[in-house]
Design a protein around this motif. Structure first.
Motif, short mmCIF file in Angstrom:
data_model
loop_
_atom_site.label_atom_id
_atom_site.label_comp_id
_atom_site.label_asym_id
_atom_site.label_seq_id
_atom_site.Cartn_x
_atom_site.Cartn_y
_atom_site.Cartn_z
N ALA A 196 0.85 -1.18 0.00
CA ALA A 196 0.00 0.00 0.00
C ALA A 196 0.89 1.24 0.00
CB ALA A 196 -0.89 -0.01 1.24
N LYS A 197 0.29 2.36 -0.17
CA LYS A 197 1.02 3.63 -0.12
C LYS A 197 1.51 3.85 1.31
CE LYS A 197 -1.42 7.40 -0.37
NZ LYS A 197 -2.18 8.55 -0.84
N SER A 204 12.39 5.21 -5.51
CA SER A 204 12.02 5.43 -6.91
C SER A 204 13.10 4.96 -7.89
CB SER A 204 11.71 6.91 -7.15
OG SER A 204 12.83 7.71 -6.88
N LYS A 249 9.86 1.93 -7.43
CA LYS A 249 8.56 2.32 -6.89
C LYS A 249 8.29 3.78 -7.28
CE LYS A 249 9.33 -0.78 -3.00
NZ LYS A 249 9.64 -0.90 -1.58
N HIS A 250 7.11 4.23 -6.98
CA HIS A 250 6.76 5.64 -7.17
C HIS A 250 7.05 6.36 -5.86
CE1 HIS A 250 4.70 5.01 -11.02
NE2 HIS A 250 4.39 3.83 -10.50
N SER A 301 4.99 4.35 -3.05
CA SER A 301 3.91 3.45 -3.43
C SER A 301 4.29 2.62 -4.65
CB SER A 301 2.65 4.27 -3.75
OG SER A 301 1.59 3.45 -4.16
N GLU A 302 3.64 1.47 -4.78
CA GLU A 302 3.77 0.65 -5.99
C GLU A 302 2.94 1.26 -7.12
OE1 GLU A 302 5.72 -1.94 -6.39
OE2 GLU A 302 6.26 -2.39 -4.33
N GLU A 303 1.93 2.03 -6.75
CA GLU A 303 1.01 2.65 -7.71
C GLU A 303 1.39 4.10 -7.93
OE1 GLU A 303 -1.47 0.70 -8.96
OE2 GLU A 303 -0.77 -0.95 -7.69
N VAL A 304 0.86 4.69 -8.99
CA VAL A 304 1.04 6.12 -9.25
C VAL A 304 0.46 6.89 -8.06
CG1 VAL A 304 0.36 8.04 -10.74
CG2 VAL A 304 1.03 5.85 -11.75
N ILE A 305 1.14 7.93 -7.64
CA ILE A 305 0.71 8.74 -6.49
C ILE A 305 -0.03 9.96 -7.03
CG2 ILE A 305 1.50 10.07 -4.50
CD1 ILE A 305 4.02 8.16 -4.56
N GLY A 306 -1.31 10.03 -6.73
CA GLY A 306 -2.14 11.13 -7.24
C GLY A 306 -2.08 12.39 -6.41
#
Length: 185
Positions: free
Chosen positions: A2-3, A28, A33-34, A57-62
């Motif tokens: 998770a973030k 990064s 990772k992001h 995060s593994e996902e893009v950070i909005g």
């Protein structure tokens, strides 16, 4: 994963921004990772409040701003006072135990682990490497990033000619973080 939201706080001159930057760079560049970094400091160069926010995060950070950190890395009492109310329940506080007094005002389920980072830095010959000791402590205590990646991030972030000292500081903090994490389990 998770973030993970991280806030690093201390005083200008303690290397707060570099500490956070190395964590983000490690995640990064060396771990794929992001990561985002936002920094804030007072108008004075040294001695004023200073903080940085890192999100990994593994996902893009909005949204890059940290509102409720999962981890606080604290190097001054003022940073503790200012940021402890924002820590997520169950969060982790990593603090310089000779500069920060944990007064029991932790959120529900939160854990606090201290390190004598300034003393370790002084024993290595340069108080200035306090921040690198804290980077190592963070890496060892959280397992958010690997030793190999954090070592590369430090090597590529410190001034030429200081790599050996900084890597010793990193290892000192990392080993202490691993010891403390083992006791928490």
């Amino acid at each position: 994963m998770a973030k993970t939201e991280i806030r690093v706080g201390g005083l200008g001159g303690q290397g707060v921004i570099l500490c956070a930057s190395i964590i983000g760079k490690c995640a990064s560049i060396y771990e794929g990772k992001h990561a985002t970094l936002i920094q804030a400091f007072g108008p004075e160069a040294r001695g004023s409040a200073c903080s940085a926010q890192v999100t990994v995060s593994e996902e893009v950070i909005g949204y890059p701003y940290v509102k409720n950190p999962d981890v606080l890395v604290l190097m001054s009492q003022d940073a503790y006072t200012q940021f402890i109310p924002q820590l997520k329940p169950g969060g982790l506080v990593l603090y310089e135990e000779e500069l920060v007094n944990i007064d029991g005002k932790l959120p529900k389920g939160a854990r606090a682990v201290g390190i004598p980072a300034t003393r370790f830095a002084e024993e290595l010959g340069r108080r200035l490497v306090l921040n690198i000791v804290m980077v190592g402590f963070f890496a060892g205590a959280t397992d958010l990033v690997s030793w190999e990646s954090i070592e590369k991030a430090v090597k590529s972030s410190v001034p030429k000619g200081t790599e050996e000292l900084n890597l010793k500081a990193l290892k000192k903090g990392y080993d202490y973080g691993k010891e403390q994490a083992a006791q928490l389990k």
